[in-house]
Design a protein around this motif. Structure first.
Motif, short mmCIF file in Angstrom:
data_model
loop_
_atom_site.label_atom_id
_atom_site.label_comp_id
_atom_site.label_asym_id
_atom_site.label_seq_id
_atom_site.Cartn_x
_atom_site.Cartn_y
_atom_site.Cartn_z
N ALA A 148 0.38 -9.07 -3.46
CA ALA A 148 1.23 -9.55 -2.35
C ALA A 148 1.95 -8.41 -1.65
O ALA A 148 2.31 -8.54 -0.48
CB ALA A 148 2.24 -10.57 -2.88
N ALA A 149 2.16 -7.30 -2.34
CA ALA A 149 2.83 -6.15 -1.73
C ALA A 149 1.90 -5.34 -0.84
O ALA A 149 2.35 -4.50 -0.07
CB ALA A 149 3.41 -5.24 -2.82
N GLY A 150 0.61 -5.57 -0.96
CA GLY A 150 -0.33 -4.82 -0.15
C GLY A 150 -0.61 -3.44 -0.72
O GLY A 150 -0.30 -3.14 -1.88
N THR A 151 -1.19 -2.57 0.10
CA THR A 151 -1.62 -1.26 -0.34
C THR A 151 -0.87 -0.15 0.40
O THR A 151 -0.05 -0.40 1.26
CB THR A 151 -3.13 -1.09 -0.10
OG1 THR A 151 -3.40 -1.24 1.30
CG2 THR A 151 -3.92 -2.12 -0.88
N GLY A 152 -1.19 1.07 0.02
CA GLY A 152 -0.61 2.23 0.70
C GLY A 152 0.57 2.85 0.00
O GLY A 152 1.17 3.79 0.50
N TRP A 153 0.93 2.33 -1.20
CA TRP A 153 2.10 2.83 -1.92
C TRP A 153 1.76 4.12 -2.65
O TRP A 153 0.61 4.42 -2.96
CB TRP A 153 2.60 1.78 -2.90
CG TRP A 153 2.83 0.46 -2.26
CD1 TRP A 153 2.02 -0.64 -2.28
CD2 TRP A 153 3.95 0.11 -1.43
NE1 TRP A 153 2.56 -1.66 -1.54
CE2 TRP A 153 3.75 -1.23 -1.00
CE3 TRP A 153 5.10 0.78 -1.01
CZ2 TRP A 153 4.66 -1.90 -0.18
CZ3 TRP A 153 6.00 0.12 -0.19
CH2 TRP A 153 5.78 -1.20 0.21
N ARG A 154 2.80 4.87 -2.97
CA ARG A 154 2.64 6.16 -3.67
C ARG A 154 1.89 5.97 -4.98
O ARG A 154 0.93 6.68 -5.29
CB ARG A 154 4.01 6.78 -3.91
CG ARG A 154 4.00 8.08 -4.68
CD ARG A 154 5.40 8.65 -4.76
NE ARG A 154 5.42 9.93 -5.47
CZ ARG A 154 6.45 10.74 -5.48
NH1 ARG A 154 7.55 10.42 -4.83
NH2 ARG A 154 6.41 11.89 -6.13
N VAL A 155 2.36 5.03 -5.78
CA VAL A 155 1.68 4.58 -7.00
C VAL A 155 1.97 3.10 -7.12
O VAL A 155 2.95 2.59 -6.55
CB VAL A 155 2.15 5.32 -8.28
CG1 VAL A 155 1.65 6.75 -8.31
CG2 VAL A 155 3.67 5.28 -8.41
N ALA A 156 1.13 2.39 -7.86
CA ALA A 156 1.35 0.96 -8.06
C ALA A 156 0.72 0.53 -9.37
O ALA A 156 -0.32 1.04 -9.77
CB ALA A 156 0.74 0.15 -6.91
N ALA A 157 1.38 -0.40 -10.04
CA ALA A 157 0.87 -0.92 -11.30
C ALA A 157 1.45 -2.30 -11.55
O ALA A 157 2.45 -2.69 -10.93
CB ALA A 157 1.22 0.01 -12.46
N SER A 158 0.80 -3.04 -12.43
CA SER A 158 1.29 -4.35 -12.85
C SER A 158 1.58 -4.31 -14.35
O SER A 158 0.94 -3.56 -15.10
CB SER A 158 0.26 -5.44 -12.56
OG SER A 158 -0.03 -5.50 -11.19
#
Length: 242
Positions: free
Chosen positions: A199-209
């Motif tokens: 839901a946050a979309g893409t393009g972030w510095r890093v991302a994880a669940s």
């Protein structure tokens, strides 16, 4: 360099998450508390309890804001989405029959295996239609209202990891970042589940669940992610790990 974390969930959960982070954070990193929503009660009436086998609770907010109408439903056992909600139900005088370990669908499936098929869901106003379709009835007992977030406050997310506890919060945070003209590549996100992360979309510095959808696991994921090296993104790209 990741200089700390930002917690976006409503109070009182915001304070609990921030405290978990502060207990385990290393020197030189801090925690910013910036709730995107405030939770409050919604007027409702309890249905006749005899029509149901159990209550489905997917958030302690239902107990926190349910008011006097909850008393009419105390005879019903509770199907809780997780351990924290189950503990809140016990504290409110309910008997817990089922405690889930993943999401609402898993808790409902476990309840059905125990013969609890007619579930009454005490839900928030912004709720999952799939869960609503899987229960006998639902009552909206609380609502999360968006808080005004000044761009200057939102800028605290730069070079921090933002903890996102719901898909609604993830969508709003992403929109606020874009509206403020902030660079997603300088913000990391840690999401409660892959659905929240998407839901946050893409393009972030890093991302994880988080490995499982609870606050303790999310904090663990956010702490681990802070120690990972940053990814250099080309314009418009992002690193998405589920």
């Amino acid at each position: 360099m990741i200089r700390g974390w930002l917690v976006a969930r409503p109070e009182p959960g915001n304070g609990r998450t921030a405290a978990r982070l502060r207990e385990r954070a290393g020197i030189g990193r801090d925690v910013v508390q910036l709730p995107l929503f405030a939770v409050g009660p919604v007027a409702w009436q309890a249905p006749v309890p005899e029509a149901f086998d159990a209550l489905l609770l997917t958030s302690a907010n239902a107990l926190r804001h349910g008011g006097d109408a909850l008393a009419a439903l105390h005879a019903l056992p509770v199907v809780a989405v997780g351990a924290a909600t189950a503990a809140a139900a016990v504290a409110a005088g309910f008997t817990v029959a089922v405690t889930g370990e993943a999401d609402a669908a898993a808790a409902i499936a476990r309840a059905r295996r125990q013969g609890l098929t007619r579930l009454l869901w005490l839900a928030g106003r912004d709720h999952d239609p799939g869960t609503a379709a899987a229960v006998a009835d639902r009552r909206v007992v609380y609502a999360s209202e968006p808080l005004r977030i000044a761009p200057a406050l939102l800028a605290a997310a730069i070079d921090r990891l933002v903890l996102l506890h719901s898909a609604r919060a993830a969508r709003r945070f992403a929109a606020l970042v874009d509206d403020a003209g902030l660079d997603r590549r300088r913000i990391g996100i840690a999401a409660l589940s892959p659905v929240v992360g998407a839901a946050a979309g893409t393009g972030w510095r890093v991302a994880a669940s988080s490995a499982v959808p609870n606050d303790e696991a999310l904090v663990a994921a956010a702490l681990a992610l802070a120690d990972q090296p940053a990814i250099d993104h080309p314009p418009g790209a992002g690193d998405k790990r589920a």
